[in-house]
Design a protein around this motif. Structure first.
Motif, PDB file in Angstrom:
ATOM      1  N   UNK A 245      -1.963   8.086  32.626  1.00 39.72           N
ATOM      2  CA  UNK A 245      -1.357   6.756  32.732  1.00 39.72           C
ATOM      3  C   UNK A 245      -0.244   6.740  33.769  1.00 39.72           C
ATOM      4  N   UNK A 246       0.537   7.803  33.820  1.00 42.88           N
ATOM      5  CA  UNK A 246       1.605   7.874  34.814  1.00 42.88           C
ATOM      6  C   UNK A 246       1.019   7.907  36.219  1.00 42.88           C
ATOM      7  N   UNK A 247      -0.008   8.701  36.421  1.00 43.65           N
ATOM      8  CA  UNK A 247      -0.638   8.766  37.736  1.00 43.65           C
ATOM      9  C   UNK A 247      -1.270   7.438  38.116  1.00 43.65           C
ATOM     10  N   UNK A 248      -1.878   6.749  37.151  1.00 49.99           N
ATOM     11  CA  UNK A 248      -2.490   5.451  37.425  1.00 49.99           C
ATOM     12  C   UNK A 248      -1.430   4.422  37.808  1.00 49.99           C
ATOM     13  N   UNK A 249      -0.300   4.429  37.098  1.00 45.48           N
ATOM     14  CA  UNK A 249       0.776   3.492  37.428  1.00 45.48           C
ATOM     15  C   UNK A 249       1.312   3.746  38.834  1.00 45.48           C
ATOM     16  N   UNK A 250       1.548   5.015  39.174  1.00 38.26           N
ATOM     17  CA  UNK A 250       2.083   5.336  40.500  1.00 38.26           C
ATOM     18  C   UNK A 250       1.104   4.946  41.597  1.00 38.26           C
ATOM     19  N   UNK A 251      -0.191   5.170  41.363  1.00 36.15           N
ATOM     20  CA  UNK A 251      -1.188   4.832  42.371  1.00 36.15           C
ATOM     21  C   UNK A 251      -1.284   3.319  42.569  1.00 36.15           C
ATOM     22  N   UNK A 252      -1.305   2.561  41.493  1.00 38.38           N
ATOM     23  CA  UNK A 252      -1.402   1.108  41.614  1.00 38.38           C
ATOM     24  C   UNK A 252      -0.140   0.523  42.246  1.00 38.38           C
ATOM     25  N   UNK A 253       1.020   1.022  41.829  1.00 42.73           N
ATOM     26  CA  UNK A 253       2.275   0.529  42.401  1.00 42.73           C
ATOM     27  C   UNK A 253       2.358   0.833  43.888  1.00 42.73           C
ATOM     28  N   UNK A 254       1.964   2.049  44.268  1.00 42.92           N
ATOM     29  CA  UNK A 254       1.997   2.419  45.677  1.00 42.92           C
ATOM     30  C   UNK A 254       1.036   1.575  46.496  1.00 42.92           C
ATOM     31  N   UNK A 255      -0.146   1.310  45.967  1.00 42.71           N
ATOM     32  CA  UNK A 255      -1.111   0.489  46.704  1.00 42.71           C
ATOM     33  C   UNK A 255      -0.577  -0.923  46.938  1.00 42.71           C
ATOM     34  N   UNK A 256       0.083  -1.497  45.937  1.00 46.71           N
ATOM     35  CA  UNK A 256       0.629  -2.851  46.076  1.00 46.71           C
ATOM     36  C   UNK A 256       1.780  -2.888  47.073  1.00 46.71           C
ATOM     37  N   UNK A 257       2.687  -1.925  46.979  1.00 50.60           N
ATOM     38  CA  UNK A 257       3.866  -1.919  47.852  1.00 50.60           C
ATOM     39  C   UNK A 257       3.491  -1.677  49.307  1.00 50.60           C
ATOM     40  N   UNK A 258       2.580  -0.760  49.554  1.00 48.76           N
ATOM     41  CA  UNK A 258       2.206  -0.468  50.944  1.00 48.76           C
ATOM     42  C   UNK A 258       1.350  -1.573  51.551  1.00 48.76           C
ATOM     43  N   UNK A 259       0.583  -2.283  50.734  1.00 47.69           N
ATOM     44  CA  UNK A 259      -0.232  -3.373  51.268  1.00 47.69           C
ATOM     45  C   UNK A 259       0.614  -4.564  51.705  1.00 47.69           C
ATOM     46  N   UNK A 260       1.782  -4.757  51.070  1.00 51.53           N
ATOM     47  CA  UNK A 260       2.602  -5.927  51.340  1.00 51.53           C
ATOM     48  C   UNK A 260       3.810  -5.646  52.227  1.00 51.53           C
ATOM     49  N   UNK A 261       4.054  -4.367  52.562  1.00 49.78           N
ATOM     50  CA  UNK A 261       5.268  -4.048  53.313  1.00 49.78           C
ATOM     51  C   UNK A 261       4.965  -3.006  54.384  1.00 49.78           C
ATOM     52  N   UNK A 262       5.547  -3.226  55.561  1.00 46.81           N
ATOM     53  CA  UNK A 262       5.371  -2.286  56.665  1.00 46.81           C
ATOM     54  C   UNK A 262       6.313  -1.097  56.554  1.00 46.81           C
ATOM     55  N   UNK A 263       7.437  -1.263  55.869  1.00 48.83           N
ATOM     56  CA  UNK A 263       8.408  -0.184  55.674  1.00 48.83           C
ATOM     57  C   UNK A 263       8.817  -0.178  54.207  1.00 48.83           C
ATOM     58  N   UNK A 264       8.735   0.980  53.590  1.00 47.75           N
ATOM     59  CA  UNK A 264       9.183   1.173  52.216  1.00 47.75           C
ATOM     60  C   UNK A 264      10.302   2.199  52.251  1.00 47.75           C
ATOM     61  N   UNK A 265      11.463   1.808  51.750  1.00 42.32           N
ATOM     62  CA  UNK A 265      12.656   2.651  51.811  1.00 42.32           C
ATOM     63  C   UNK A 265      12.946   3.209  50.423  1.00 42.32           C
ATOM     64  N   UNK A 266      13.120   4.525  50.350  1.00 40.34           N
ATOM     65  CA  UNK A 266      13.423   5.211  49.100  1.00 40.34           C
ATOM     66  C   UNK A 266      14.682   6.045  49.270  1.00 40.34           C
ATOM     67  N   UNK A 267      15.301   6.363  48.132  1.00 42.74           N
ATOM     68  CA  UNK A 267      16.397   7.328  48.155  1.00 42.74           C
ATOM     69  C   UNK A 267      15.836   8.735  48.324  1.00 42.74           C
ATOM     70  N   UNK A 268      16.545   9.545  49.060  1.00 43.94           N
ATOM     71  CA  UNK A 268      16.148  10.934  49.268  1.00 43.94           C
ATOM     72  C   UNK A 268      16.629  11.747  48.067  1.00 43.94           C
ATOM     73  N   UNK A 269      15.801  11.812  47.032  1.00 49.09           N
ATOM     74  CA  UNK A 269      16.168  12.472  45.777  1.00 49.09           C
ATOM     75  C   UNK A 269      15.504  13.839  45.695  1.00 49.09           C
ATOM     76  N   UNK A 270      16.270  14.853  45.359  1.00 49.46           N
ATOM     77  CA  UNK A 270      15.749  16.199  45.110  1.00 49.46           C
ATOM     78  C   UNK A 270      15.492  16.329  43.621  1.00 49.46           C
ATOM     79  N   UNK A 271      14.294  15.923  43.203  1.00 43.49           N
ATOM     80  CA  UNK A 271      13.991  15.852  41.782  1.00 43.49           C
ATOM     81  C   UNK A 271      14.081  17.220  41.112  1.00 43.49           C
TER      82      UNK A 271
END
Length: 415
Positions: A245-271
């Motif tokens: 479920x976690x992998x499915x959520x990340x994949x769907x969210x990423x597909x939506x964000x990249x389809x609608x935006x040319x630049x996606x900005x994230x914090x540089x986090x060292x998890x």
């Protein structure tokens, strides 16, 4: 473009035994090769793939059971070990434990793999020494097979084909001027600068209760017993559903964000560094260990790193640029007046600037700051938050005292 296609296998009993055998042999080769590399490093020498591959051929004559697995599968194991040692260091690579490592192996030769569709829901693949194996045809293959990886998760076996789709990454996004900032949190998985809260529960209430009961039951059982093994299998089944479920959520969210935006900005986090244990040592015990353990679990549950990987993977199909900016003070800075004060964030969700009185949701305010940092461009055209912010102006004619023609004659480049 290379992409992965994952399917669930339906193995016969004999094929299941062979896959376990291949996995055990690859694990033995990995551990032996890693120990050899560490021993060489202790002596101040270096060992790489080429001599180890030659020694593997000699070891097959001394240990015939190594020949039960395909030779190119064992060679690929040594190649993976070589790459891991180069990326993480010889002493930074982990052993493959029989209890903790999921059996897996890779067939690197795509020309030896044949894939056919035999029905609406079923397909089959011919793999070296395994023969024809059936798998659930859940999606089209979509390209020529380059390699195949077989792995066991829980009670099921899966095969992942690496295929060449023939599709190139677009040079320009369909919406080239769109930018969005993403703030990753422990309460909400992802908050956008547009005010959207992206999250979903990965485990149900019943599953959480069942997982607690199983873990308590496991703690009372004897190590190595059959009942404990059955309990571990049940725990892995619940954890596997949560992971999917976690992998499915990340994949769907990423597909939506990249389809609608040319630049996606994230914090540089060292998890990995952020989720390190605070237990400490006997001489210097840790502080607030229980609270840190709970925070680590919350961070890992939301899948921060998995979301970043999913965004980078989805960006290859849309031409989206994934930008990382420093995370310092993004949650303490007011987006309206740029005033920085830790007291402005009153709680997890409330932000009220102590300077101008601006009120907003704390995660949305942080996401807007992340977006603004990603848009900051210096005179050099790079990201101002990550590289140079200012640029010295070029020397003018008044300052040098010479004309551009004289400067070119003297070999001075004119900017």
């Amino acid at each position: 473009m290379l992409q992965g296609r994952r399917y669930r296998l339906e193995l016969t009993d004999d094929q299941g035994v062979l896959c376990l055998t291949f996995g055990d042999i690859c694990r033995s080769v990995w551990n032996t090769g890693l120990e050899q590399r560490r021993e060489y490093r202790r002596r101040g020498a270096w060992m790489n793939y080429v001599p180890q591959a030659g020694e593997l051929a000699d070891a097959k004559r001394e240990f015939p059971w190594l020949a039960d697995a395909p030779s190119h599968v064992l060679q690929q194991t040594l190649r993976d070990l070589d790459r891991a040692c180069r990326d993480h260091g010889t002493f930074g690579v982990r052993w493959r434990s029989k209890a903790r490592w999921a059996p897996s192996f890779r067939f690197p030769a795509g020309n030896l793999i044949t894939v056919e569709r035999i029905g609406r829901k079923w397909g089959r693949a011919k793999l070296p020494k395994l023969g024809w194996v059936r798998f659930r045809w859940s999606r089209p293959l979509g390209g020529a097979v380059r390699s195949a990886t077989v792995v066991r998760q829980g009670r099921s076996w899966f095969v992942s084909f690496l295929v060449e789709t023939g599709i190139a990454t677009p040079e320009r996004h369909a919406m080239p001027y769109t930018v969005i900032g993403i703030d990753r949190g422990v309460k909400v998985a992802a908050t956008t600068s547009n005010g959207e809260f992206l999250d979903r529960p990965y485990v149900t209430t019943g599953e959480a209760a069942r997982l607690r009961r199983l873990q308590r039951k496991q703690s009372r059982q004897k190590r190595g017993s059959a009942r404990r093994a059955a309990t571990v299998t049940a725990i892995n089944a619940v954890a596997g559903r949560v992971r999917d479920r976690r992998a499915d959520f990340c994949a769907q969210t990423a597909a939506t964000l990249t389809a609608m935006n040319a630049v996606v900005v994230l914090e540089d986090l060292r998890t990995r560094n952020m989720t390190a244990s605070a237990r400490g040592t006997v001489e210097r015990p840790g502080v607030n260990v229980a609270q840190k353990r709970g925070l680590n679990r919350a961070v890992l549950d939301k899948g921060w790193h998995m979301l970043e990987l999913a965004l980078r993977n989805a960006a290859r199909s849309t031409g989206t640029q994934v930008v990382l900016v420093p995370a310092a003070y993004t949650s303490q800075t007011c987006h309206a007046c740029k005033h920085v004060d830790p007291k402005s964030r009153e709680s997890q969700a409330d932000f009220e600037c102590t300077a101008c009185g601006h009120c907003a949701h704390a995660d949305v305010n942080a996401a807007k700051n992340i977006k603004a940092a990603g848009q900051a461009v210096s005179g050099r055209g790079d990201l101002g938050v990550a590289r140079s912010v200012k640029r010295q102006p070029p020397a003018t004619r008044k300052r040098t005292g010479r004309s551009p023609r004289a400067e070119r004659a003297a070999g001075i480049p004119v900017l």
